[in-house]
Design a protein around this motif. Structure first.
Motif, mmCIF file in Angstrom:
data_model
loop_
_atom_site.group_PDB
_atom_site.id
_atom_site.type_symbol
_atom_site.label_atom_id
_atom_site.label_comp_id
_atom_site.label_asym_id
_atom_site.label_seq_id
_atom_site.Cartn_x
_atom_site.Cartn_y
_atom_site.Cartn_z
ATOM 1 N N LEU A 1 0.812 -1.216 0.000
ATOM 2 C CA LEU A 1 0.000 0.000 0.000
ATOM 3 C C LEU A 1 0.847 1.267 0.000
ATOM 4 O O LEU A 1 0.533 2.212 -0.734
ATOM 5 C CB LEU A 1 -0.954 -0.021 1.197
ATOM 6 C CG LEU A 1 -1.984 -1.162 1.188
ATOM 7 C CD1 LEU A 1 -2.787 -1.164 2.483
ATOM 8 C CD2 LEU A 1 -2.905 -1.062 -0.015
ATOM 9 N N PRO A 2 1.948 1.324 0.773
ATOM 10 C CA PRO A 2 2.803 2.513 0.672
ATOM 11 C C PRO A 2 3.361 2.716 -0.733
ATOM 12 O O PRO A 2 3.488 3.856 -1.199
ATOM 13 C CB PRO A 2 3.915 2.235 1.692
ATOM 14 C CG PRO A 2 3.292 1.326 2.693
ATOM 15 C CD PRO A 2 2.379 0.446 1.895
ATOM 16 N N ALA A 3 3.696 1.623 -1.415
ATOM 17 C CA ALA A 3 4.188 1.758 -2.786
ATOM 18 C C ALA A 3 3.080 2.242 -3.717
ATOM 19 O O ALA A 3 3.307 3.098 -4.578
ATOM 20 C CB ALA A 3 4.750 0.426 -3.278
ATOM 21 N N GLN A 4 1.871 1.713 -3.556
ATOM 22 C CA GLN A 4 0.756 2.143 -4.406
ATOM 23 C C GLN A 4 0.501 3.640 -4.279
ATOM 24 O O GLN A 4 0.121 4.299 -5.247
ATOM 25 C CB GLN A 4 -0.513 1.380 -4.028
ATOM 26 C CG GLN A 4 -0.543 -0.076 -4.440
ATOM 27 C CD GLN A 4 -1.864 -0.740 -4.093
ATOM 28 O OE1 GLN A 4 -2.872 -0.079 -3.843
ATOM 29 N NE2 GLN A 4 -1.877 -2.067 -4.069
ATOM 30 N N ARG A 5 0.692 4.181 -3.078
ATOM 31 C CA ARG A 5 0.407 5.590 -2.825
ATOM 32 C C ARG A 5 1.528 6.516 -3.264
ATOM 33 O O ARG A 5 1.361 7.739 -3.280
ATOM 34 C CB ARG A 5 0.136 5.791 -1.333
ATOM 35 C CG ARG A 5 -1.057 4.999 -0.806
ATOM 36 C CD ARG A 5 -1.230 5.210 0.692
ATOM 37 N NE ARG A 5 -2.260 4.318 1.235
ATOM 38 C CZ ARG A 5 -2.062 3.484 2.246
ATOM 39 N NH1 ARG A 5 -0.888 3.422 2.846
ATOM 40 N NH2 ARG A 5 -3.045 2.720 2.678
ATOM 41 N N ASP A 6 2.664 5.956 -3.610
ATOM 42 C CA ASP A 6 3.817 6.777 -3.954
ATOM 43 C C ASP A 6 3.658 7.337 -5.374
ATOM 44 O O ASP A 6 3.251 6.609 -6.291
ATOM 45 C CB ASP A 6 5.097 5.946 -3.858
ATOM 46 C CG ASP A 6 6.341 6.806 -3.865
ATOM 47 O OD1 ASP A 6 6.720 7.278 -4.955
ATOM 48 O OD2 ASP A 6 6.936 7.007 -2.793
ATOM 49 N N PRO A 7 3.999 8.591 -5.600
ATOM 50 C CA PRO A 7 3.922 9.161 -6.952
ATOM 51 C C PRO A 7 4.765 8.402 -7.978
ATOM 52 O O PRO A 7 4.444 8.422 -9.175
ATOM 53 C CB PRO A 7 4.435 10.590 -6.768
ATOM 54 C CG PRO A 7 4.175 10.903 -5.330
ATOM 55 C CD PRO A 7 4.363 9.615 -4.596
ATOM 56 N N ALA A 8 5.819 7.737 -7.522
ATOM 57 C CA ALA A 8 6.648 6.964 -8.443
ATOM 58 C C ALA A 8 5.843 5.847 -9.101
ATOM 59 O O ALA A 8 6.163 5.401 -10.204
ATOM 60 C CB ALA A 8 7.854 6.377 -7.710
ATOM 61 N N VAL A 9 4.785 5.393 -8.430
ATOM 62 C CA VAL A 9 3.886 4.394 -8.992
ATOM 63 C C VAL A 9 2.714 5.071 -9.696
ATOM 64 O O VAL A 9 2.421 4.798 -10.866
ATOM 65 C CB VAL A 9 3.372 3.432 -7.900
ATOM 66 C CG1 VAL A 9 2.241 2.552 -8.434
ATOM 67 C CG2 VAL A 9 4.514 2.560 -7.394
ATOM 68 N N GLY A 10 2.031 5.958 -9.006
ATOM 69 C CA GLY A 10 0.830 6.582 -9.564
ATOM 70 C C GLY A 10 1.075 7.372 -10.829
ATOM 71 O O GLY A 10 0.216 7.428 -11.721
ATOM 72 N N ASP A 11 2.263 7.984 -10.940
ATOM 73 C CA ASP A 11 2.556 8.823 -12.103
ATOM 74 C C ASP A 11 3.331 8.086 -13.200
ATOM 75 O O ASP A 11 3.663 8.702 -14.227
ATOM 76 C CB ASP A 11 3.383 10.039 -11.666
ATOM 77 C CG ASP A 11 2.619 10.951 -10.718
ATOM 78 O OD1 ASP A 11 1.378 10.852 -10.687
ATOM 79 O OD2 ASP A 11 3.273 11.734 -9.999
#
Length: 444
Positions: free
Chosen positions: A366-376
């Motif tokens: 979940l922390p990775a999913q919320r990171d801009p490095a993933v979302g963007d």
């Protein structure tokens, strides 16, 4: 209703293929040499499976090794075939007590089997990994807890769904190529078939590309969707009964595959085989079901010449989850503490972000999913598709699907019948009964 209890030793252990036996084992749990001395770095072997760019651990392993001279990761992807090669090989090594890697990857379809065999795996809680619970969706975490209530595995990726398609083939067939327009063509599977007929009408020759790759990807996408509408089960229900003949999800997925096959819309290819990989590269088909991890398979198989020819659109029929994996430490490992540290790293925020960047393995963290490095994140291979946003949306409302102890064996057996039906060796009017018979036999 068929009522076959899950019991007994796994038959697949005794049917390891020659290809599986030939795979190299360099796990530190083996007998290849003495344990490391204090002056030597501890080598933690990590074994995975999957085609193309598979788990995407190359950069993550390099980053770890640069920062941890005393603990070095030796990463090896063994095969692209999980159920019929990697899994029987791993089970043989676990039962033998030697030969497994320090860290092993497990597909979600085998988690029921592994949860029922706590004797094979290290309790990760004793190394502090029990504190990671808040990092994962509840279902992902719970699936890593075994029959004794011990944490034995942590989640890696999650398989939110899309449809991959060849923009160049769509353009030649007079179809739109923009991903939003393409997704709008097929809100449901009937619409998807209509598009397939249009595509095939523009490609009438015997050697022309087909609309779909084959039965496997289509079947698994639809089964995952239908399971969520039918009690969140597939072949086996939560009371450990085989329900392959009564679960509407299975019959719907089977019937849909049959209809596409009879309509001549498939290239008659079995997934994860050399001809299938070659067709990905050469443009032998135009569409295939793509959970997040499949993007790494496609880009790896297609190579640089395929860059920009593939894109991703929404999948017909709504969201679903196909796949997603875990990492575990076999009890035979001589370096369980160091192996647990590696598992903690690879399943942590930074490790999962690097895996998504390298192989499109969408994080379950979940922390990775919320990171801009993933979302963007955008994927340059797939026409700069905003894969972070696409897959993030696809997993928002996923429901966990129960996969029983014998799921992997049943899946392998019934998909062989689907392949035979599509390729002509199993008559259409006999396929459903043979499908059921194969499932019953595999479940024991």
């Amino acid at each position: 209703m068929l009522n076959h209890r899950r019991r007994g030793r796994l038959a697949a252990v005794t049917t390891v293929t020659a290809a599986a036996l030939a795979l190299t084992s360099c796990g530190s749990g083996g007998t290849d040499g003495p344990a490391s001395t204090a002056a030597e770095p501890v080598v933690v072997t990590v074994h995975t499976f999957g085609g193309g760019e598979n788990f995407g651990y190359d950069k993550a392993a390099q980053a770890w090794n640069a920062a941890h001279p005393g603990i070095q990761i030796r990463y090896q992807n063994l095969t692209d075939r999980f159920e019929d090669v990697y899994l029987p090989q791993l089970l043989q090594r676990l039962q033998a007590g030697s030969g497994a890697a320090d860290v092993v990857a497990l597909d979600e379809g085998a988690m029921g089997l592994m949860k029922a065999r706590p004797q094979f795996f290290t309790d990760l809680g004793q190394y502090g990994l029990g504190g990671r619970k808040a990092d994962f969706p509840p279902a992902k975490w719970d699936n890593g807890v075994n029959a004794e209530g011990k944490l034995f595995a942590l989640g890696t990726d999650i398989g939110g769904m899309t449809m991959c398609y060849r923009t160049d083939l769509f353009e030649k067939a007079g179809l739109p190529t923009d991903r939003e327009e393409v997704g709008g063509l097929w809100p449901d599977w009937k619409s998807f078939m209509d598009v397939g007929r249009r595509f095939q009408a523009a490609n009438p020759g015997k050697d022309a590309p087909r609309f779909l790759d084959g039965p496997n990807t289509l079947y698994n996408v639809i089964l995952a969707q239908e399971a969520q509408r039918n009690g969140d089960i597939t072949y086996i229900d939560t009371s450990n009964k085989l329900v392959i003949d009564t679960n509407p999800a299975v019959k719907t997925a089977f019937d849909t595959v049959r209809s596409f096959s009879e309509a001549g819309l498939t290239a008659k290819l079995a997934s994860f085989t050399p001809p299938w990989n070659a067709a990905i590269k050469k443009g032998g088909f135009a569409t295939m079901g793509c959970p997040a991890w499949m993007l790494g398979v496609v880009s790896g198989a297609a190579g640089e010449p395929g860059k920009g020819k593939w894109d991703v659109a929404t999948v017909p029929g709504g969201a679903g989850n196909w796949g997603g994996s875990y990492l575990a430490v076999p009890r035979q490992s001589k370096h369980p503490k160091e192996a647990a540290e590696v598992v903690n790293y690879l399943t942590g925020k930074d490790g999962q972000i690097m895996a998504f960047q390298e192989a499109a393995a969408f994080p379950s963290s979940l922390p990775a999913q919320r990171d801009p490095a993933v979302g963007d994140l955008r994927n340059p291979f797939f026409n700069d598709a905003p894969t972070g946003r696409i897959f993030g949306a696809s997993v928002e409302n996923l429901q966990p699907v129960f996969l029983g102890e014998k799921h992997a064996q049943v899946k392998t057996a019934v998909e062989k019948i689907l392949e035979g039906m599509d390729q002509g060796s199993v008559p259409y009017d006999q396929a459903w009964q043979r499908f059921l018979d194969a499932g019953v036999k595999a479940a024991g």
